[in-house]
Design a protein around this motif. Structure first.
Motif, PDB file in Angstrom:
ATOM      1  N   ASN A   2       7.549  -6.879   4.565  1.00 10.72           N
ATOM      2  CA  ASN A   2       7.700  -5.549   5.266  1.00 10.72           C
ATOM      3  C   ASN A   2       8.213  -4.401   4.199  1.00 10.72           C
ATOM      4  O   ASN A   2       9.037  -3.537   4.811  1.00 10.72           O
ATOM      5  CB  ASN A   2       8.189  -5.330   6.557  1.00 10.72           C
ATOM      6  CG  ASN A   2       7.353  -6.314   7.690  1.00 10.72           C
ATOM      7  OD1 ASN A   2       6.255  -6.467   7.606  1.00 10.72           O
ATOM      8  ND2 ASN A   2       8.076  -7.355   8.180  1.00 10.72           N
ATOM      9  N   LEU A   3       8.043  -4.621   3.168  1.00 10.94           N
ATOM     10  CA  LEU A   3       8.760  -3.587   2.145  1.00 10.94           C
ATOM     11  C   LEU A   3       7.957  -2.543   1.863  1.00 10.94           C
ATOM     12  O   LEU A   3       6.523  -2.711   1.388  1.00 10.94           O
ATOM     13  CB  LEU A   3       9.101  -4.169   0.758  1.00 10.94           C
ATOM     14  CG  LEU A   3      10.186  -5.545   1.059  1.00 10.94           C
ATOM     15  CD1 LEU A   3      10.249  -6.172  -0.433  1.00 10.94           C
ATOM     16  CD2 LEU A   3      11.475  -4.971   1.434  1.00 10.94           C
ATOM     17  N   PRO A   4       8.398  -1.227   1.752  1.00  6.95           N
ATOM     18  CA  PRO A   4       7.642  -0.223   1.438  1.00  6.95           C
ATOM     19  C   PRO A   4       7.606  -0.046   0.022  1.00  6.95           C
ATOM     20  O   PRO A   4       8.378  -0.709  -0.642  1.00  6.95           O
ATOM     21  CB  PRO A   4       8.252   1.096   2.185  1.00  6.95           C
ATOM     22  CG  PRO A   4       9.447   0.505   2.072  1.00  6.95           C
ATOM     23  CD  PRO A   4       9.437  -0.786   2.413  1.00  6.95           C
ATOM     24  N   PRO A   5       6.876   0.869  -0.640  1.00  7.18           N
ATOM     25  CA  PRO A   5       6.792   1.062  -2.275  1.00  7.18           C
ATOM     26  C   PRO A   5       8.450   1.556  -2.510  1.00  7.18           C
ATOM     27  O   PRO A   5       8.498   2.625  -1.745  1.00  7.18           O
ATOM     28  CB  PRO A   5       5.738   2.022  -2.360  1.00  7.18           C
ATOM     29  CG  PRO A   5       4.824   1.861  -1.210  1.00  7.18           C
ATOM     30  CD  PRO A   5       5.761   1.559  -0.243  1.00  7.18           C
ATOM     31  N   ASP A   6       8.934   1.123  -3.455  1.00  5.30           N
ATOM     32  CA  ASP A   6      10.280   1.641  -3.789  1.00  5.30           C
ATOM     33  C   ASP A   6      10.697   0.548  -5.014  1.00  5.30           C
ATOM     34  O   ASP A   6      10.171  -0.489  -5.485  1.00  5.30           O
ATOM     35  CB  ASP A   6      11.267   1.375  -2.803  1.00  5.30           C
ATOM     36  CG  ASP A   6      12.299   2.202  -2.901  1.00  5.30           C
ATOM     37  OD1 ASP A   6      12.644   2.854  -4.063  1.00  5.30           O
ATOM     38  OD2 ASP A   6      13.401   2.251  -1.951  1.00  5.30           O
ATOM     39  N   CYS A  17       0.644  -1.296  -0.001  1.00  3.02           N
ATOM     40  CA  CYS A  17       0.052  -0.123   0.076  1.00  3.02           C
ATOM     41  C   CYS A  17       0.978   1.144   0.053  1.00  3.02           C
ATOM     42  O   CYS A  17       2.170   1.296   0.516  1.00  3.02           O
ATOM     43  CB  CYS A  17      -0.864   0.190   1.363  1.00  3.02           C
ATOM     44  SG  CYS A  17      -2.125  -1.386   1.451  1.00  3.02           S
ATOM     45  N   GLN A  18       0.274   2.430  -0.557  1.00  5.10           N
ATOM     46  CA  GLN A  18       1.257   3.415  -0.655  1.00  5.10           C
ATOM     47  C   GLN A  18       1.736   3.962   0.524  1.00  5.10           C
ATOM     48  O   GLN A  18       2.923   4.665   0.673  1.00  5.10           O
ATOM     49  CB  GLN A  18       0.334   4.720  -1.255  1.00  5.10           C
ATOM     50  CG  GLN A  18       1.100   5.859  -1.836  1.00  5.10           C
ATOM     51  CD  GLN A  18       2.073   5.747  -2.829  1.00  5.10           C
ATOM     52  OE1 GLN A  18       2.049   4.782  -3.510  1.00  5.10           O
ATOM     53  NE2 GLN A  18       2.854   6.430  -2.543  1.00  5.10           N
ATOM     54  N   THR A  19       1.003   3.900   1.716  1.00  6.22           N
ATOM     55  CA  THR A  19       1.644   4.650   2.797  1.00  6.22           C
ATOM     56  C   THR A  19       1.783   3.459   3.943  1.00  6.22           C
ATOM     57  O   THR A  19       2.183   3.503   5.193  1.00  6.22           O
ATOM     58  CB  THR A  19       0.473   5.159   3.554  1.00  6.22           C
ATOM     59  OG1 THR A  19      -0.812   4.419   3.869  1.00  6.22           O
ATOM     60  CG2 THR A  19       0.066   6.405   2.732  1.00  6.22           C
ATOM     61  N   LEU A  20       2.153   2.363   3.547  1.00  2.62           N
ATOM     62  CA  LEU A  20       2.293   1.092   4.299  1.00  2.62           C
ATOM     63  C   LEU A  20       3.548   0.390   3.897  1.00  2.62           C
ATOM     64  O   LEU A  20       3.926   0.392   2.754  1.00  2.62           O
ATOM     65  CB  LEU A  20       1.322   0.161   4.772  1.00  2.62           C
ATOM     66  CG  LEU A  20      -0.007   0.727   5.241  1.00  2.62           C
ATOM     67  CD1 LEU A  20      -1.126  -0.429   5.213  1.00  2.62           C
ATOM     68  CD2 LEU A  20       0.158   1.253   6.582  1.00  2.62           C
TER      69      LEU A  20
END
Length: 219
Positions: free
Chosen positions: A201-205, A169-172
């Motif tokens: 547990n990877l953020p968007p990147d 998710c964009q903010t998670l």
């Protein structure tokens, strides 16, 4: 017997008791200079030997060792180290001799096996290869003679891997990457070795992933 140059007077008595005289002039002729090194080093594919200078007569000994026994520039018949002798004479000079030890260094040949990952470049002796097969290279060994290297290149395939990617998710930081390795494979992400087959547990990147197999080939 006369041992030195100079003017000598002769006086003899004949059978009748009369004296007879004469003059003898002894002149020392110069030697025919031969400038040979003590040792000459050459390679078995270059058996040429040259003696500088101008001579009226010229001979190599032992007979039959050279391809031309009476030539100042000739070649050795057999690639063997040995002592050679020269007898030479310039016009009007004395006959002179000299010797040289001809050391013949051997050419060398070897076989090198190399593995090349598919799509990579192999650098060998200032040459580069992108394909497999047999390559013959002529290099130089420590003695300065030809060194033939038979380079046999085997192409190794790139590793295969299956991935599953779960979007975040964009903010998670809810993203996840799972991979299903084959034996002897490693997964590297962003320059770090992963000890697990799942990274969560990877953020968007954007993530850089590299798969290495036991041969060092990468995907």
């Amino acid at each position: 017997t006369v041992g030195d140059p100079g003017i000598y007077w002769l006086k003899v008595e004949d059978g009748c008791g009369f004296e007879q005289t004469d003059t003898l002039v002894v002149i020392q002729l110069p030697n025919s200079t031969i400038n040979l090194a003590d040792t000459l080093i050459t390679c078995e594919n270059n058996l040429s030997v040259t003696v500088e200078g101008v001579f009226n007569s010229f001979y190599w000994y032992p007979p039959g060792v050279m391809n031309c026994d009476t030539c100042q520039q000739t070649t050795l018949k057999n690639a063997q180290s040995q002592m050679l002798y020269v007898v030479a004479q310039k016009n009007g000079d004395c006959i002179s001799t000299d010797s040289v030890f001809l050391k013949v260094n051997k050419n060398s040949r070897s076989t090198q096996l190399a593995d090349l990952c598919q799509g990579d470049t192999l650098y060998f002796a200032s040459e580069k290869f992108i394909q497999g097969g047999h390559q013959s290279l002529t290099l130089q060994n420590l003695q300065g003679c030809d060194s033939i290297v038979d380079l046999i290149i085997s192409i190794l395939p790139k590793p295969n891997a299956n991935f599953e990617v779960t979007a975040s998710c964009q903010t998670l930081a809810s993203g996840k990457i799972s991979w299903f390795p084959l034996p002897n494979q490693q997964l590297w992400m962003n320059g770090q070795l992963s000890a697990s087959t799942t990274i969560d547990n990877l953020p968007p990147d954007n993530y850089r992933i590299k798969i290495l197999d036991i041969n060092g080939c990468q995907l």
